[in-house]
Design a protein around this motif. Structure first.
Motif, short mmCIF file in Angstrom:
data_model
loop_
_atom_site.label_atom_id
_atom_site.label_comp_id
_atom_site.label_asym_id
_atom_site.label_seq_id
_atom_site.Cartn_x
_atom_site.Cartn_y
_atom_site.Cartn_z
N GLN A 65 -7.41 -37.63 -56.44
CA GLN A 65 -6.10 -37.28 -57.00
C GLN A 65 -5.24 -38.51 -57.27
OE1 GLN A 65 -4.60 -34.48 -54.11
NE2 GLN A 65 -6.14 -32.94 -54.64
N SER A 66 -5.65 -39.67 -56.77
CA SER A 66 -4.89 -40.89 -57.02
C SER A 66 -5.22 -41.52 -58.37
CB SER A 66 -5.17 -41.92 -55.91
OG SER A 66 -6.47 -42.47 -56.02
N TYR A 67 -6.37 -41.17 -58.95
CA TYR A 67 -6.76 -41.83 -60.21
C TYR A 67 -6.97 -40.88 -61.39
CZ TYR A 67 -11.69 -40.55 -59.30
OH TYR A 67 -12.86 -39.87 -59.07
N ILE A 68 -7.13 -39.59 -61.15
CA ILE A 68 -7.36 -38.65 -62.26
C ILE A 68 -6.12 -38.58 -63.13
CG2 ILE A 68 -7.77 -36.24 -62.88
CD1 ILE A 68 -9.42 -35.95 -60.34
N GLN A 69 -6.31 -38.76 -64.44
CA GLN A 69 -5.20 -38.71 -65.38
C GLN A 69 -5.73 -38.41 -66.79
OE1 GLN A 69 -3.26 -42.54 -65.58
NE2 GLN A 69 -5.18 -43.65 -65.46
N PRO A 70 -4.86 -37.96 -67.70
CA PRO A 70 -5.30 -37.69 -69.08
C PRO A 70 -5.88 -38.94 -69.72
CG PRO A 70 -3.12 -36.78 -68.70
CD PRO A 70 -3.44 -37.62 -67.50
N GLY A 71 -6.92 -38.74 -70.52
CA GLY A 71 -7.56 -39.86 -71.21
C GLY A 71 -8.84 -40.32 -70.55
N MET A 72 -9.11 -39.85 -69.32
CA MET A 72 -10.34 -40.24 -68.62
C MET A 72 -11.52 -39.37 -69.06
SD MET A 72 -9.33 -41.07 -64.66
CE MET A 72 -10.98 -41.76 -64.37
N LYS A 73 -12.70 -39.97 -69.12
CA LYS A 73 -13.91 -39.19 -69.36
C LYS A 73 -14.27 -38.41 -68.10
CE LYS A 73 -16.07 -42.33 -72.73
NZ LYS A 73 -17.27 -43.15 -73.00
N LEU A 74 -14.77 -37.19 -68.30
CA LEU A 74 -15.16 -36.38 -67.15
C LEU A 74 -16.26 -37.06 -66.34
CD1 LEU A 74 -15.24 -32.73 -68.61
CD2 LEU A 74 -13.33 -34.02 -67.65
N ILE A 75 -17.18 -37.72 -67.02
CA ILE A 75 -18.29 -38.38 -66.33
C ILE A 75 -17.77 -39.50 -65.42
CG2 ILE A 75 -18.73 -39.99 -68.24
CD1 ILE A 75 -21.46 -38.41 -66.06
N TYR A 90 -19.61 -26.55 -64.06
CA TYR A 90 -20.05 -27.43 -65.15
C TYR A 90 -19.97 -28.87 -64.67
CZ TYR A 90 -20.07 -30.19 -69.40
OH TYR A 90 -20.38 -31.13 -70.35
N THR A 91 -21.04 -29.62 -64.89
CA THR A 91 -21.08 -31.03 -64.52
C THR A 91 -21.49 -31.86 -65.73
OG1 THR A 91 -21.69 -30.54 -62.24
CG2 THR A 91 -22.16 -32.74 -63.01
N PRO A 92 -20.71 -32.87 -66.08
CA PRO A 92 -21.10 -33.71 -67.23
C PRO A 92 -22.34 -34.54 -66.93
CG PRO A 92 -19.22 -34.66 -66.09
CD PRO A 92 -19.46 -33.32 -65.46
N ASN A 93 -23.24 -34.60 -67.88
CA ASN A 93 -24.44 -35.43 -67.76
C ASN A 93 -24.22 -36.77 -68.45
OD1 ASN A 93 -26.40 -33.68 -66.35
ND2 ASN A 93 -26.11 -32.35 -68.15
N THR A 94 -25.13 -37.69 -68.22
CA THR A 94 -25.06 -38.99 -68.87
C THR A 94 -25.02 -38.82 -70.38
OG1 THR A 94 -26.32 -39.96 -67.06
CG2 THR A 94 -26.20 -41.22 -69.10
N GLY A 95 -24.10 -39.49 -71.04
CA GLY A 95 -23.95 -39.37 -72.49
C GLY A 95 -22.89 -38.37 -72.90
N ASP A 96 -22.38 -37.60 -71.93
CA ASP A 96 -21.31 -36.64 -72.22
C ASP A 96 -19.98 -37.40 -72.25
OD1 ASP A 96 -19.33 -34.67 -72.19
OD2 ASP A 96 -20.52 -33.33 -70.93
N ASN A 97 -19.35 -37.47 -73.42
CA ASN A 97 -18.12 -38.24 -73.58
C ASN A 97 -16.86 -37.37 -73.61
OD1 ASN A 97 -19.36 -40.83 -73.73
ND2 ASN A 97 -20.02 -40.36 -75.84
N THR A 98 -16.96 -36.16 -73.05
CA THR A 98 -15.79 -35.27 -73.01
C THR A 98 -14.65 -35.93 -72.23
OG1 THR A 98 -17.28 -33.37 -73.01
CG2 THR A 98 -14.99 -32.96 -72.39
N VAL A 99 -13.44 -35.85 -72.80
CA VAL A 99 -12.27 -36.50 -72.21
C VAL A 99 -11.29 -35.46 -71.69
CG1 VAL A 99 -10.26 -37.96 -72.72
CG2 VAL A 99 -12.51 -38.56 -73.64
N LEU A 100 -10.67 -35.73 -70.56
CA LEU A 100 -9.62 -34.87 -70.00
C LEU A 100 -8.32 -35.14 -70.75
CD1 LEU A 100 -8.62 -32.90 -67.78
CD2 LEU A 100 -8.14 -34.92 -66.38
N ASN A 101 -7.75 -34.08 -71.35
CA ASN A 101 -6.52 -34.23 -72.14
C ASN A 101 -5.31 -33.62 -71.43
OD1 ASN A 101 -7.71 -35.50 -74.50
ND2 ASN A 101 -8.71 -33.52 -74.86
N TYR A 102 -4.12 -33.94 -71.92
CA TYR A 102 -2.87 -33.48 -71.32
C TYR A 102 -2.79 -31.95 -71.30
CZ TYR A 102 2.15 -32.60 -70.80
OH TYR A 102 3.37 -32.12 -70.39
#
Length: 321
Positions: A144-154, A192-204
């Protein structure tokens, strides 16, 4: 040559002075010389470690909606975490947590000496669960200290799992992550767990469910929390929080699972949320049910079945053979 010989003798004397050997009596009365250097190294390491300790558990989570900040309290951890759980609790006196007492006819498990002794056989399993719970708590705070919008799920999952392994001192199936981290966005309910190569990004505007587990000697501690940044989802988060607390109050020894589920669903569906000018009733996910959480098993792994989870299942099959 004589001058060189004299210099060498002087250096040897200095080394002996630095060493400062001391004598220690053993159990049979013999005196044994003990080197002070090792103790000095340990004290130096301890001093360095103490300098890094945060001495406060407080953490501001205000960027998340309704998640709540970490309250002040004692801690034996650095910030960011670097000290494994067993180093923080060398006597294995892990935090106890809440105790739920037996009631009605099951009170004999407290009063009957034979049954009390039988319950003591579970002490090892309880200790494993408490260690896993404390690791999970510290990893959860770190995430919870580092999760923020713009980060990749992986990237979110990799950092979380790396810290989980470090603090629990992962050792094959004896200790480590219980299953790959769930990182489910919006319409994806869970698992759901992102696999290698999954570039899904967490958005606002996303609602993300972070679900991860820690296991010690096969005993699993599993917990999830919801990440949201947009205030328009506040009613949804309130519904989930209220129904979760209701489920905790309803849970206990010998309570029927269907009764817990009924209490949760009643509270959950009493909430409404307005999105884009339209009012929606908050509902439980019909086909998302619970699963066993005994020692690491096929049931638990299949409940969290993903691409990366296949590795865990193959490890279990190998151990079984």
């Amino acid at each position: 040559e004589e001058q060189k010989h004299g210099d060498n003798q002087t250096q040897e004397k200095k080394k002996k002075k630095k060493k400062k050997n001391k004598k220690k009596k053993t159990a049979d009365g013999k005196e044994v010389e003990e080197d002070d250097d090792d103790e000095a190294d340990e004290e130096s390491k301890q001093e360095t470690s103490n300098q890094k300790l945060s001495y406060s558990r407080f953490q501001d989570n205000s960027r998340f909606r309704l998640l709540g900040s970490w309250a002040e309290g004692p801690t034996k951890q650095t910030n960011p975490p670097t000290i494994p759980i067993d180093k923080q609790f060398p006597k294995k006196d892990y935090p106890v947590g809440e105790i739920s007492e037996y009631f009605n006819e099951n009170r004999k498990r407290i009063s009957a000496e034979e049954l009390r002794e039988r319950d003591k056989l579970l002490e090892h399993q309880i200790q494993c669960l408490r260690k896993a719970a404390e690791c999970h708590r510290q990893v959860r705070k770190y995430a919870q200290s580092y999760i923020q919008p713009g980060m990749k799920l992986i990237d979110i999952c990799d950092r979380l799992e790396e810290m989980n392994r470090r603090l629990v001192e992962a050792n094959g199936l004896d200790a480590g992550i219980a299953f790959p981290t769930g990182c489910s966005i919006n319409h994806v309910a869970a698992h759901y767990t992102p696999n290698t190569g999954d570039n899904t990004v967490l958005n606002y505007d996303d609602v993300c469910k972070i679900d991860f587990g820690t296991q010690v000697d096969g005993r699993i501690v599993d917990c999830a929390f919801t990440v949201a940044f947009n205030p328009k989802y506040d009613k949804l988060l309130e519904a989930v929080k209220d129904s979760t607390n209701t489920g905790l109050k309803a849970a206990g020894i010998d309570v029927r699972l269907c009764d817990i589920g009924e209490a949760i669903q009643e509270v959950m569906e009493s909430y409404e949320i307005e999105l884009n000018g339209k009012t929606h009733q908050v509902k439980c996910v019909r086909n998302l049910n619970g699963h066993s959480i005994g020692p690491v098993s096929y049931t638990h792994l299949r409940a969290h079945e993903t691409g990366r989870n296949l590795v865990c299942r193959l490890l279990l099959e190998k151990k079984k053979k």
